[in-house]
Enzyme design. Structure first.
Site, PDB file in Angstrom:
ATOM      1  N   HIS A 201       0.858  -1.192   0.000  1.00 33.32           N
ATOM      2  CA  HIS A 201       0.000   0.000   0.000  1.00 33.32           C
ATOM      3  C   HIS A 201       0.889   1.235   0.000  1.00 33.32           C
ATOM      4  O   HIS A 201       1.295   1.744   1.053  1.00 33.32           O
ATOM      5  CB  HIS A 201      -0.926   0.000   1.222  1.00 33.32           C
TER       6      HIS A 201
ATOM      7  N   HIS B 209       1.294   4.907  -2.397  1.00 31.01           N
ATOM      8  CA  HIS B 209       0.874   5.755  -3.510  1.00 31.01           C
ATOM      9  C   HIS B 209       2.107   6.304  -4.222  1.00 31.01           C
ATOM     10  O   HIS B 209       2.994   6.871  -3.580  1.00 31.01           O
ATOM     11  CB  HIS B 209       0.000   6.901  -2.991  1.00 31.01           C
TER      12      HIS B 209
ATOM     13  N   HIS C 193      -9.711   1.551  -0.893  1.00 31.67           N
ATOM     14  CA  HIS C 193      -9.637   2.218   0.405  1.00 31.67           C
ATOM     15  C   HIS C 193     -11.026   2.182   1.054  1.00 31.67           C
ATOM     16  O   HIS C 193     -12.023   2.543   0.429  1.00 31.67           O
ATOM     17  CB  HIS C 193      -9.216   3.672   0.239  1.00 31.67           C
TER      18      HIS C 193
ATOM     19  N   GLU D 161     -11.399   3.918   6.776  1.00 29.11           N
ATOM     20  CA  GLU D 161     -10.394   4.829   7.318  1.00 29.11           C
ATOM     21  C   GLU D 161     -11.116   6.040   7.899  1.00 29.11           C
ATOM     22  O   GLU D 161     -11.297   6.147   9.108  1.00 29.11           O
ATOM     23  CB  GLU D 161      -9.401   5.237   6.221  1.00 29.11           C
TER      24      GLU D 161
ATOM     25  N   ASP E 287       1.947   3.993   2.991  1.00 30.97           N
ATOM     26  CA  ASP E 287       0.932   4.863   2.406  1.00 30.97           C
ATOM     27  C   ASP E 287       1.553   6.003   1.584  1.00 30.97           C
ATOM     28  O   ASP E 287       1.660   5.921   0.366  1.00 30.97           O
ATOM     29  CB  ASP E 287       0.021   5.405   3.503  1.00 30.97           C
ATOM     30  N   ASP E 288       1.945   7.084   2.242  1.00 32.01           N
ATOM     31  CA  ASP E 288       2.565   8.255   1.597  1.00 32.01           C
ATOM     32  C   ASP E 288       3.726   8.695   2.485  1.00 32.01           C
ATOM     33  O   ASP E 288       3.629   9.706   3.205  1.00 32.01           O
ATOM     34  CB  ASP E 288       1.552   9.394   1.446  1.00 32.01           C
TER      35      ASP E 288
END
Length: 352
Positions: free
Chosen positions: A12, A14, A192, A195, A273-274
């Site tokens: 996961h 991006h 997604h 969340e 994630d980021d």
């Protein structure tokens, strides 16, 4: 111990969200693009909450305007991941940012990324695959173009299809056409959910999109029956603890539900994630989980085994990765021994 050299799999991540701020600033300077307002005084990305994060994310991504930009970014991302022990990574890539959903333009961007990934694999040993994503707040109609791009390039470095973006916009089922298109092309599916919306968004993802994995999904802890359903189904959660803390879902790592989910038999993986936005790395994630929950080598071997099984890659790639994991650390060697693999098929009892 330090977890930097422990072999890892990330599912996961991006692609644009993994762009270091200094990379984006340098690219903006080359193109004379004004990005004032998205960096703080220290040069890091600056945002207040999730909607503001999306604004900054899309502003940063706006300078990535060519296949060459994405090739350079891919090389940067994979070199950094390899430095933290990642041997396989799936990143979310969106045709909305890579050619505006046009299949021909998308092919050019993808070719640039796969070439850069091949060079990174030769240099660092890291294997890359892409998961095409539609952007939820761009709406269902645009998701169809993303799905067509995914279907047309399935197997050409693309192994999955998913959805990111603002989780509060619309319902999962609004995007069913795109997911059906990707499913028919043989792609793995993720979205997604759970969340910023509650547990019911995970239920929608399971019922309406029939996904194999859920991005985040932490809110299922609010619904014990749904948590039991996840444990029984084998659907894997792509958890990103550091991201959840940075965006204010939980006050600290000990409050994060990852340990509770795992003990309930839910299959979980650990991801970033980021990472430049949330000031984290895979090494940092492992270290924080060790500190919060006392996890050790066997726990992270379990996590890595789950990630390997949940990866959307083909079986030949999976077998090669299994061999590399087994050779990379004693706990992983024990995990992937022939006797262990005969009985260990997402057995929740091994996670308790």
């Amino acid at each position: 111990m330090t977890w930097q050299d422990f072999p890892k799999i990330e599912l996961h991540l991006h692609h644009e969200g993994a762009a270091p701020p200094e990379f984006i600033r340098r690219l903006a300077q080359e193109k004379s693009v004004n990005l004032s307002g998205i960096f703080d005084d220290s040069g890091s990305y600056a945002f207040d909450d999730f909607p503001d994060f999306l604004r900054v994310y899309e502003a940063a991504a706006s300078v990535l305007g060519s296949p060459d930009d994405y090739a350079r970014l891919t090389a940067e991302i994979l070199a950094r991941l390899a430095g933290h022990g990642v041997i396989y990574a799936e990143t979310f890539v969106s045709p909305d940012f890579c050619g505006g959903g046009d299949v021909s333009a998308w092919r050019e961007y993808l070719h640039a990324m796969t070439e850069a990934a091949a060079q990174a694999e030769a240099a660092h040993g890291i294997v890359w695959r892409g998961v095409v994503t539609c952007v939820r707040h761009f709406g269902p109609y645009r998701s169809r173009a993303a799905a067509r791009c995914a279907a047309e390039t399935a197997g050409q470095g693309i192994v999955g299809f998913g959805m990111g973006g603002n989780e509060t916009m619309g319902r999962q089922g609004d995007f069913a056409w795109a997911f059906d298109c990707a499913r028919e092309a043989g792609l793995g599916l993720t979205t997604h959910a759970g969340e910023f919306c509650g547990a019911d968004s995970v239920r929608q993802a399971l019922d309406d999109l029939r996904v194999d994995r859920i991005g985040h999904g932490v809110r299922v802890v609010e619904d014990p029956a749904l948590m039991d359903r996840l444990a029984a189904s084998g659907v894997v959660l792509e958890l990103c603890p550091g991201s959840n803390l940075a965006l204010g879902l939980y006050p600290d790592m000990r409050a994060h539900p990852i340990d509770r989910l795992r003990r309930a038999g839910v299959r979980v993986t650990v991801n970033t994630d980021d990472p430049p936005f949330f000031h984290t790395t895979m090494t940092d994630e492992f270290a924080a989980l060790e500190l919060a929950f006392g996890w050790g080598e066997e726990d992270f071997a379990d996590i890595t085994s789950t990630a390997l099984r949940a990866a959307f890659c083909d079986d030949v790639t999976r077998d090669t990765l299994k061999e590399r994991l087994a050779a990379g650390h004693p706990a992983l060697a024990a995990r992937f021994s022939p006797d262990r693999m005969k009985t260990d098929v997402f057995n929740p009892d091994l996670l308790r």
